[in-house]
Design a protein around this motif. Structure first.
Motif, PDB file in Angstrom:
ATOM      1  N   UNK A 197       0.848  -1.184   0.000  1.00 54.58           N
ATOM      2  CA  UNK A 197       0.000   0.000   0.000  1.00 54.58           C
ATOM      3  C   UNK A 197       0.885   1.235   0.000  1.00 54.58           C
TER       4      UNK A 197
ATOM      5  N   UNK B 166      19.224   8.367  10.005  1.00 56.84           N
ATOM      6  CA  UNK B 166      17.985   9.075  10.301  1.00 56.84           C
ATOM      7  C   UNK B 166      16.923   8.731   9.274  1.00 56.84           C
ATOM      8  N   UNK B 167      15.703   9.143   9.593  1.00 56.94           N
ATOM      9  CA  UNK B 167      14.628   8.877   8.652  1.00 56.94           C
ATOM     10  C   UNK B 167      14.444   9.998   7.660  1.00 56.94           C
ATOM     11  N   UNK B 168      14.607  11.208   8.153  1.00 55.49           N
ATOM     12  CA  UNK B 168      14.276  12.337   7.296  1.00 55.49           C
ATOM     13  C   UNK B 168      15.506  13.154   6.965  1.00 55.49           C
TER      14      UNK B 168
ATOM     15  N   UNK C 268       0.329   5.906  -3.131  1.00 50.88           N
ATOM     16  CA  UNK C 268      -0.795   4.979  -3.201  1.00 50.88           C
ATOM     17  C   UNK C 268      -2.118   5.665  -3.449  1.00 50.88           C
ATOM     18  N   UNK C 269      -2.329   6.823  -2.836  1.00 48.37           N
ATOM     19  CA  UNK C 269      -3.625   7.453  -3.043  1.00 48.37           C
ATOM     20  C   UNK C 269      -3.511   8.738  -3.834  1.00 48.37           C
TER      21      UNK C 269
ATOM     22  N   UNK D 194      15.864  16.819   4.938  1.00 48.11           N
ATOM     23  CA  UNK D 194      15.106  17.832   4.200  1.00 48.11           C
ATOM     24  C   UNK D 194      13.659  17.417   3.992  1.00 48.11           C
ATOM     25  N   UNK D 195      13.129  16.680   4.940  1.00 49.40           N
ATOM     26  CA  UNK D 195      11.726  16.321   4.801  1.00 49.40           C
ATOM     27  C   UNK D 195      11.470  15.118   3.933  1.00 49.40           C
ATOM     28  N   UNK D 196      12.512  14.456   3.407  1.00 49.78           N
ATOM     29  CA  UNK D 196      12.287  13.299   2.551  1.00 49.78           C
ATOM     30  C   UNK D 196      12.807  12.036   3.206  1.00 49.78           C
ATOM     31  N   UNK D 197      12.100  10.941   3.029  1.00 49.88           N
ATOM     32  CA  UNK D 197      12.615   9.676   3.546  1.00 49.88           C
ATOM     33  C   UNK D 197      13.710   9.159   2.622  1.00 49.88           C
TER      34      UNK D 197
ATOM     35  N   UNK E 117       8.899   3.896   3.981  1.00 52.47           N
ATOM     36  CA  UNK E 117       8.731   4.765   5.135  1.00 52.47           C
ATOM     37  C   UNK E 117       9.302   4.165   6.398  1.00 52.47           C
ATOM     38  N   UNK E 118       9.694   2.895   6.342  1.00 54.96           N
ATOM     39  CA  UNK E 118      10.112   2.266   7.586  1.00 54.96           C
ATOM     40  C   UNK E 118      11.619   2.175   7.740  1.00 54.96           C
TER      41      UNK E 118
END
Lengths: 212, 298
Positions: free
Chosen positions: B197, B273-275, B218-219, B277-280, B264-265
């Motif tokens: 998804x 880190x995950x982010x 996805x959406x 500049x706001x991007x994964x 996203x995980x």
């Protein structure tokens, strides 16, 4: 509609609600977020009328009717632990017709108003929660638009919230626990707001000097 | 247009007769109007003139109706040209009358021939280069010297059934990835890959070669352009190249794409880190499939 987390930020020591909100928005703007207008989430409470209660004396259930400016054509109706109905805006007039069964507790109307910021794929809404004329607290809603599965991006959301909320980053919201890989829906956001409003209502009944 | 190819529905004999009938009809209609215009002059009495005029007029009208009837009969015999326009949409480009200013169709044909030749040469070259192996053992050289470089099968023209089979097999390989194949405009396949998804990817293929990809959330609405991950996917399709075995190419591309299920995980392998500049982490390494931020991958 992506995964959303709604949380409350306590008012800073010695500062007013207004000043704390300004501190938060300044931090957001330093990060690079852009202001994109305002938002409003409001909640009205209805009691089940006494005449419909059975003789066993069940306590009346509370029904909340909420609106969210993010979904302007919808109206959300929910019970505390029960289902949430997403209806048209005509639902409000329907409630007027159902006056015999559900009575409006006008004093309990509570709402959160504030500005809406966008940063990359995140939507952040910082709002002041007011009940009547007095400001009772601060609500922060963070939405990550691309992801629709709640548990997938919790870590990502938390990292983002830490960057501007510091120590006030919340834990996992309770709605996430029940989701298990189903798609996140606007009703979940509204449930989070309802829980937040209930918490604020139970908090300080006496306005603290700092709020003025 | 359909120059050498005679569509089976058209009766050419009746067609030429119909054209002649049109000419006859035109001339009889012209005669009617000429008769009306000129009138009758060579009779002395008024009555004689009138009678003569009416007779001539009637006769020309009769000839018109006869010719029209003949034309209708022939047009029924001509039959419809077959509906399957052999050139589909590109054939419509050739109908442009202003060939000097917009020579689109001829340029299109040249581009197509050029890319076919390029593909063919690339296949031949890779066959030859594979034979010249870097090992110096005599056995290898002896064996390859006997083999003539055989004409490579034109992997550009594969039967659509084969393409369908390959895609179906890849679809079954990965449980969380579903691939839908459709052919909306002609023979090139268009795949809609749904990854759990998380993402939806549109892959446009030309027989078994991947031409273009677009990646959407996805959406999200499918018709608007996206950013980072689309760029990465385009880089990937340029990276995985093998002229001889296009199904291996498609398989490795899909494996690379599947690593995005944890978009996203997964934290970035380099900065943790995950982010950023706001991007994964949107970059997936081509060999190890690890997640990196776009700025961290260097």
């Amino acid at each position: 509609m992506g995964v959303t987390c709604v949380t409350q930020v306590p008012v800073a020591e010695g500062k007013s609600v207004q000043q704390t909100v300004e501190m938060l928005t300044r931090k957001l703007e330093l990060l690079g977020a852009e202001k994109q207008g305002t938002f409003c989430v409001d909640c009205e409470t209805y009691h089940t009328a006494a005449s419909t209660m059975s003789n066993q004396g069940q306590t009346g259930k509370l029904m909340y009717v909420m609106h969210n400016s993010e979904y302007p054509l919808s109206c959300f109706a929910l019970f505390e632990n029960g289902p949430c109905l997403i209806a048209d805006t005509y639902f409000d007039t329907l409630m007027v017709k159902l006056k015999g069964f559900f009575q409006n507790a006008k004093a309990n109307k509570i709402e959160s108003r504030g500005t809406r910021y966008q940063y990359c794929d995140f939507l952040v809404k910082v709002g002041t929660v007011t009940m009547g004329p007095s400001a009772r607290g601060i609500s922060v809603e963070v939405e990550y638009c691309p992801c629709v599965i709640a548990n997938d991006c919790w870590n990502l959301l938390m990292e983002f919230m830490q960057s501007f909320m510091g120590n006030h980053t919340p834990g996992v919201p309770s709605v996430f626990g029940t989701k298990h890989d189903s798609i996140y829906s606007p009703a979940d956001t509204v449930v989070q707001y309802m829980e937040l409003f209930n918490k604020i209502r139970k908090q300080q009944q006496v306005p603290v000097a700092g709020i003025r | 247009m359909a120059d050498g190819v005679l569509s089976p529905g058209v009766n050419l004999e009746a067609f030429s007769q119909a054209i002649a009938a049109i000419q006859a009809l035109r001339s009889s209609v012209t005669r009617v109007f000429d008769c009306l215009k000129d009138g009758m002059r060579n009779k002395e009495t008024l009555e004689g003139r009138e009678k003569g005029f009416v007779a001539a007029f009637q006769e020309s009208l009769h000839s018109v109706s006869r010719d029209l009837g003949e034309l209708e009969r022939l047009s029924n015999l001509v039959g419809k040209p077959s509906e399957n326009h052999p050139l589909h949409n590109s054939g419509l480009l050739s109908l442009d009358p202003v060939q000097d200013k917009t020579p689109l169709y001829s340029q299109l044909l040249q581009a197509y021939k050029w890319s076919n030749k390029l593909q063919y040469h690339a296949g031949l070259a890779s066959g030859l280069l594979n034979q010249q192996s870097l090992k110096r053992s005599a056995n290898q050289m002896g064996v390859s010297a006997k083999r003539r470089p055989k004409a490579q099968p034109t992997t550009l023209v594969l039967p659509p059934q084969y393409v369908d089979d390959v895609i179906n097999r890849i679809d079954r390989m990965f449980p969380e990835m579903t691939i839908q194949l459709s052919r909306p405009n002609g023979a090139s396949a268009m795949l809609l890959v749904t990854l759990g998804k998380v993402l939806k990817v549109i892959v446009v293929m030309r027989s078994l070669f991947i031409d273009r990809t677009i990646v959407k959330g996805y959406n999200e609405n499918v018709y608007t352009e996206d950013g980072k991950v689309t760029d990465h996917a385009t880089t990937a399709l340029l990276h995985y190249q093998l002229p001889q075995m296009p199904d291996v190419v498609v398989r490795s591309f899909m494996t690379w794409l599947r690593s995005y299920i944890k978009l996203f995980q997964a934290p970035c392998q380099r900065c943790g880190k995950f982010l950023q500049d706001g991007l994964p982490p949107t970059w997936r390494d081509f060999r190890t499939l690890e997640a990196f931020h776009d700025t961290c991958r260097q």
